[in-house]
Write a protein that holds these residues in place. Structure first.
Motif, mmCIF file in Angstrom:
data_model
loop_
_atom_site.group_PDB
_atom_site.id
_atom_site.type_symbol
_atom_site.label_atom_id
_atom_site.label_comp_id
_atom_site.label_asym_id
_atom_site.label_seq_id
_atom_site.Cartn_x
_atom_site.Cartn_y
_atom_site.Cartn_z
ATOM 1 N N UNK A 137 39.004 52.441 25.376
ATOM 2 C CA UNK A 137 39.335 51.427 26.374
ATOM 3 C C UNK A 137 40.466 50.518 25.907
ATOM 4 N N UNK A 138 40.645 50.385 24.606
ATOM 5 C CA UNK A 138 41.716 49.560 24.044
ATOM 6 C C UNK A 138 42.859 50.411 23.524
ATOM 7 N N UNK A 139 42.849 51.688 23.859
ATOM 8 C CA UNK A 139 43.860 52.622 23.370
ATOM 9 C C UNK A 139 45.081 52.624 24.285
ATOM 10 N N UNK A 140 46.265 52.904 23.753
ATOM 11 C CA UNK A 140 47.460 53.025 24.608
ATOM 12 C C UNK A 140 47.403 54.228 25.535
ATOM 13 N N UNK A 141 46.394 55.091 25.343
ATOM 14 C CA UNK A 141 46.279 56.282 26.186
ATOM 15 C C UNK A 141 45.155 56.153 27.221
ATOM 16 N N UNK A 142 44.663 54.925 27.381
ATOM 17 C CA UNK A 142 43.632 54.698 28.401
ATOM 18 C C UNK A 142 44.195 54.911 29.800
ATOM 19 N N UNK A 167 48.693 46.812 23.943
ATOM 20 C CA UNK A 167 50.052 46.338 24.200
ATOM 21 C C UNK A 167 51.001 47.524 23.994
ATOM 22 N N UNK A 168 51.416 48.130 25.098
ATOM 23 C CA UNK A 168 52.249 49.332 25.029
ATOM 24 C C UNK A 168 53.685 48.962 25.376
ATOM 25 N N UNK A 169 54.597 49.228 24.459
ATOM 26 C CA UNK A 169 56.006 48.917 24.684
ATOM 27 C C UNK A 169 56.655 49.927 25.629
#
Length: 275
Positions: free
Chosen positions: A221-226, A45-47
């Motif tokens: 895969x669950x990172x904000x940098x994917x 969840x990336x703001x």
């Protein structure tokens, strides 16, 4: 003497070995973030949403049931844009392959884009949707009839440096692209790359941040940098084996060590034969 030769061979060959653990993508490296095969992995969840920045290039198109209404709002283009990225494919940034550089709208250093008849509009610092709405408001002043605006980035531009098989500025003609899309477009990493230490330099409006990514870890895969963003810079460090000789790849390194070992073996045979 055979023991001496064996130990010499062991010492020489050890630096040239690279374990599979260092080059295999998407391993389960942490018990706290372990993901099994076929398990659903939600996106982070990336703001933060990418905002348009100075020197970005955007494509702005106008459409209406009456083509004459919008004819004066666009530059006359010598060729259609259909030659780029049909089907949302992934493409490299080769020279001459990006007509949007010539036909798109460039944002100046103060964040303004100049549109024929509409003049300068400040879209720097806005998201694509916000910029599109602003241009729509400007053109609505001219017409009571409905004129539709489409505004979007001219692909996702990013830069690769270090241990990639292809370095330089790359372009992916998609609205969204993963870090693995970026790797594939750059021709993958070399065998000497520290895949557990990929540095991602990302712009955040008024500045930049450096993030470290582990390509070997499935938790990515669950990172904000994917997902990569426009203007990202990807840098891969080389392994220490790169420091041995001037080898450009693992095969050259092994050949170098093999030559050293053969020389040592020849010297040992000469010495033992002469005794």
């Amino acid at each position: 003497m055979k023991k001496i030769v064996f130990y010499l061979f062991l010492i020489i060959s050890l630096p040239s070995c690279i374990s599979n653990k260092r080059i295999t993508y998407l391993q389960n490296l942490s018990d706290s973030t372990a993901y099994k095969l076929d398990e659903f992995i939600p996106f982070a969840d990336v703001d933060y949403k990418y905002v348009l920045q100075p020197f970005d290039i955007v494509q702005i198109d106008f459409a209406s049931s009456d083509p004459e209404l919008v004819e004066g709002f666009s530059f006359q283009r010598s060729q259609q844009m259909g030659g780029i990225g049909f089907g949302g494919g992934v493409g490299g940034g080769g020279g001459g392959s990006d007509p949007l550089y010539m036909n798109g709208f460039s944002i100046d250093e103060e964040g303004y884009v100049e549109v024929p008849k509409l003049g300068k509009i400040k879209i720097g610092g806005l998201t694509e949707d916000q910029a599109k709405d602003l241009v729509q408001e400007k053109i609505n002043i001219f017409f009571k009839e409905e004129v539709y605006v489409r505004l979007r980035m001219a692909g996702i531009r990013y830069t690769t440096l270090g241990e990639f098989n292809s370095v330089g500025v790359k372009i992916i003609y998609k609205n969204r692209a993963t870090i693995f899309d970026a790797l594939a477009t750059a021709g993958e990493t070399s065998l000497l790359a520290k895949r557990e230490k990929l540095f991602l330099i990302r712009q955040y409006g008024d500045g930049v941040k450096i993030h470290q990514i582990n390509l070997n870890d499935r938790a990515l895969l669950a990172s904000p940098f994917y997902f990569i963003q426009p203007n990202d810079i990807l840098y891969l460090e080389p392994m220490k084996i790169r420091q041995v000789g001037t080898a450009d790849n693992l095969t050259s390194s092994l050949a170098l060590f093999g030559g050293i070992f053969a020389s040592v073996l020849l010297i040992v045979n000469l010495v033992t034969g002469g005794i």
